[in-house]
Design a protein around this motif. Structure first.
Motif, PDB file in Angstrom:
ATOM      1  N   LYS A  36      -3.119  12.228  -0.127  1.00 28.42           N
ATOM      2  CA  LYS A  36      -3.731  13.451  -0.650  1.00 28.42           C
ATOM      3  C   LYS A  36      -3.542  14.559   0.377  1.00 28.42           C
ATOM      4  N   VAL A  37      -3.179  15.748  -0.096  1.00 30.11           N
ATOM      5  CA  VAL A  37      -3.020  16.897   0.790  1.00 30.11           C
ATOM      6  C   VAL A  37      -3.690  18.118   0.182  1.00 30.11           C
ATOM      7  N   SER A  38      -4.151  19.015   1.038  1.00 28.57           N
ATOM      8  CA  SER A  38      -4.712  20.300   0.627  1.00 28.57           C
ATOM      9  C   SER A  38      -4.027  21.379   1.454  1.00 28.57           C
ATOM     10  N   ILE A  39      -3.368  22.308   0.768  1.00 26.83           N
ATOM     11  CA  ILE A  39      -2.583  23.344   1.446  1.00 26.83           C
ATOM     12  C   ILE A  39      -2.943  24.701   0.859  1.00 26.83           C
ATOM     13  N   GLU A  40      -2.985  25.711   1.724  1.00 26.07           N
ATOM     14  CA  GLU A  40      -3.268  27.084   1.306  1.00 26.07           C
ATOM     15  C   GLU A  40      -2.204  27.996   1.906  1.00 26.07           C
ATOM     16  N   ILE A  41      -1.663  28.875   1.074  1.00 25.70           N
ATOM     17  CA  ILE A  41      -0.633  29.807   1.527  1.00 25.70           C
ATOM     18  C   ILE A  41      -1.063  31.225   1.181  1.00 25.70           C
ATOM     19  N   SER A  94       0.840  -1.207   0.000  1.00 23.47           N
ATOM     20  CA  SER A  94       0.000   0.000   0.000  1.00 23.47           C
ATOM     21  C   SER A  94       0.872   1.253   0.000  1.00 23.47           C
ATOM     22  N   ILE A  95       0.422   2.252  -0.736  1.00 21.05           N
ATOM     23  CA  ILE A  95       1.145   3.522  -0.801  1.00 21.05           C
ATOM     24  C   ILE A  95       0.472   4.479   0.153  1.00 21.05           C
ATOM     25  N   ARG A  96       1.207   4.904   1.165  1.00 19.77           N
ATOM     26  CA  ARG A  96       0.682   5.845   2.150  1.00 19.77           C
ATOM     27  C   ARG A  96       1.787   6.769   2.616  1.00 19.77           C
ATOM     28  N   ILE A  97       1.391   7.908   3.178  1.00 21.64           N
ATOM     29  CA  ILE A  97       2.364   8.863   3.706  1.00 21.64           C
ATOM     30  C   ILE A  97       2.152   9.011   5.203  1.00 21.64           C
ATOM     31  N   ASP A  98       3.191   9.458   5.873  1.00 24.58           N
ATOM     32  CA  ASP A  98       3.118   9.733   7.306  1.00 24.58           C
ATOM     33  C   ASP A  98       2.789  11.209   7.482  1.00 24.58           C
ATOM     34  N   ARG A  99       1.716  11.504   8.198  1.00 24.30           N
ATOM     35  CA  ARG A  99       1.199  12.868   8.342  1.00 24.30           C
ATOM     36  C   ARG A  99       2.216  13.799   8.999  1.00 24.30           C
ATOM     37  N   GLU A 100       2.756  13.381  10.136  1.00 25.76           N
ATOM     38  CA  GLU A 100       3.684  14.250  10.866  1.00 25.76           C
ATOM     39  C   GLU A 100       4.959  14.498  10.066  1.00 25.76           C
ATOM     40  N   LEU A 101       5.440  13.466   9.402  1.00 28.53           N
ATOM     41  CA  LEU A 101       6.645  13.611   8.600  1.00 28.53           C
ATOM     42  C   LEU A 101       6.403  14.540   7.405  1.00 28.53           C
ATOM     43  N   PHE A 102       5.195  14.465   6.833  1.00 29.39           N
ATOM     44  CA  PHE A 102       4.859  15.358   5.721  1.00 29.39           C
ATOM     45  C   PHE A 102       4.863  16.817   6.174  1.00 29.39           C
ATOM     46  N   VAL A 103       4.201  17.094   7.286  1.00 33.23           N
ATOM     47  CA  VAL A 103       4.122  18.479   7.774  1.00 33.23           C
ATOM     48  C   VAL A 103       5.511  19.005   8.103  1.00 33.23           C
ATOM     49  N   ALA A 135      -3.201  18.104  -3.808  1.00 35.05           N
ATOM     50  CA  ALA A 135      -2.259  17.210  -4.489  1.00 35.05           C
ATOM     51  C   ALA A 135      -2.546  15.764  -4.102  1.00 35.05           C
ATOM     52  N   ILE A 136      -2.480  14.903  -5.102  1.00 36.93           N
ATOM     53  CA  ILE A 136      -2.612  13.460  -4.902  1.00 36.93           C
ATOM     54  C   ILE A 136      -1.329  12.830  -5.424  1.00 36.93           C
ATOM     55  N   LEU A 137      -0.746  11.960  -4.617  1.00 31.30           N
ATOM     56  CA  LEU A 137       0.515  11.317  -5.005  1.00 31.30           C
ATOM     57  C   LEU A 137       0.193  10.087  -5.857  1.00 31.30           C
ATOM     58  N   GLU A 138       0.630  10.132  -7.085  1.00 31.34           N
ATOM     59  CA  GLU A 138       0.499   8.992  -7.991  1.00 31.34           C
ATOM     60  C   GLU A 138       1.899   8.566  -8.384  1.00 31.34           C
ATOM     61  N   ALA A 139       2.239   7.352  -8.039  1.00 31.24           N
ATOM     62  CA  ALA A 139       3.595   6.887  -8.327  1.00 31.24           C
ATOM     63  C   ALA A 139       3.564   5.421  -8.714  1.00 31.24           C
ATOM     64  N   LYS A 140       4.447   5.044  -9.610  1.00 35.42           N
ATOM     65  CA  LYS A 140       4.623   3.652  -9.974  1.00 35.42           C
ATOM     66  C   LYS A 140       5.832   3.120  -9.207  1.00 35.42           C
ATOM     67  N   ILE A 169       0.512  29.738   6.520  1.00 38.15           N
ATOM     68  CA  ILE A 169       0.353  28.419   5.910  1.00 38.15           C
ATOM     69  C   ILE A 169      -0.770  27.688   6.619  1.00 38.15           C
ATOM     70  N   VAL A 170      -1.741  27.215   5.839  1.00 34.16           N
ATOM     71  CA  VAL A 170      -2.847  26.433   6.377  1.00 34.16           C
ATOM     72  C   VAL A 170      -2.828  25.074   5.685  1.00 34.16           C
ATOM     73  N   ILE A 171      -2.530  24.042   6.458  1.00 34.55           N
ATOM     74  CA  ILE A 171      -2.599  22.673   5.932  1.00 34.55           C
ATOM     75  C   ILE A 171      -3.991  22.177   6.280  1.00 34.55           C
ATOM     76  N   GLN A 172      -4.862  22.153   5.281  1.00 29.14           N
ATOM     77  CA  GLN A 172      -6.268  21.884   5.538  1.00 29.14           C
ATOM     78  C   GLN A 172      -6.579  20.407   5.674  1.00 29.14           C
ATOM     79  N   ASP A 173      -5.925  19.572   4.882  1.00 27.93           N
ATOM     80  CA  ASP A 173      -6.269  18.157   4.898  1.00 27.93           C
ATOM     81  C   ASP A 173      -5.051  17.338   4.513  1.00 27.93           C
ATOM     82  N   VAL A 174      -4.803  16.274   5.279  1.00 29.06           N
ATOM     83  CA  VAL A 174      -3.753  15.319   4.931  1.00 29.06           C
ATOM     84  C   VAL A 174      -4.355  13.928   5.095  1.00 29.06           C
TER      85      VAL A 174
END
Length: 136
Positions: free
Chosen positions: A99-104, A60-69, A130-135, A88-93
């Motif tokens: 998937k992330v939603s950020i507003e600056i 599974s492809i997933r990100i770590d929230r705290e590490l991303f921020v 942004a949605i992370l799409e990776a092979k 900086i407003v990180i609205q959704d992770v």
């Protein structure tokens, strides 16, 4: 006398047009710089925060929230313009799917002008979803 008035008018229009070009160029360059910085920083922070243990375990492809921020704030602070202050407003992770939603918003970017007898105020805000799409 008539020719001198034409000369004064030409010089006045030249100065006014130079001021307008400078004003709109500074707004456009700041907004474009902030958007490109936001886009590149978000992508890099998403790749930095990939959870490789979860990928190795079940694919599974997933990100770590705290590490991303943490990675996003660090990267943004390193490359942001020092003459501006940012909100900086990180609205959704979402961790899975990534998937992330950020507003600056650039602080102090409120611009106001008067058209006739009405005052118009606007501020520049950059937002990315942004949605992370990776092979892999």
């Amino acid at each position: 006398m008539r020719e001198s008035f034409w000369g004064v008018m030409i010089v006045g229009l030249g100065i006014t047009s130079m001021f307008l070009v400078y004003f709109f160029q500074s707004i456009t360059n700041t907004s474009e710089h902030n958007y490109e910085l936001l886009k590149e920083t978000t992508e890099a922070a998403m790749y930095d925060s990939l959870d490789l243990a979860a990928y190795r375990y079940d694919g599974s492809i997933r990100i770590d929230r705290e590490l991303f921020v943490e990675s996003f704030i660090r990267r943004f602070a390193q490359t942001a313009t020092l003459s501006h202050q940012y909100h900086i407003v990180i609205q959704d992770v979402n961790e899975e799917p990534p998937k992330v939603s950020i507003e600056i918003e650039t602080m102090g970017s409120e611009t106001s002008t008067t058209i006739g007898n009405q005052s118009v105020t606007f501020k520049l805000t950059n937002r990315i979803d942004a949605i992370l799409e990776a092979k892999f």
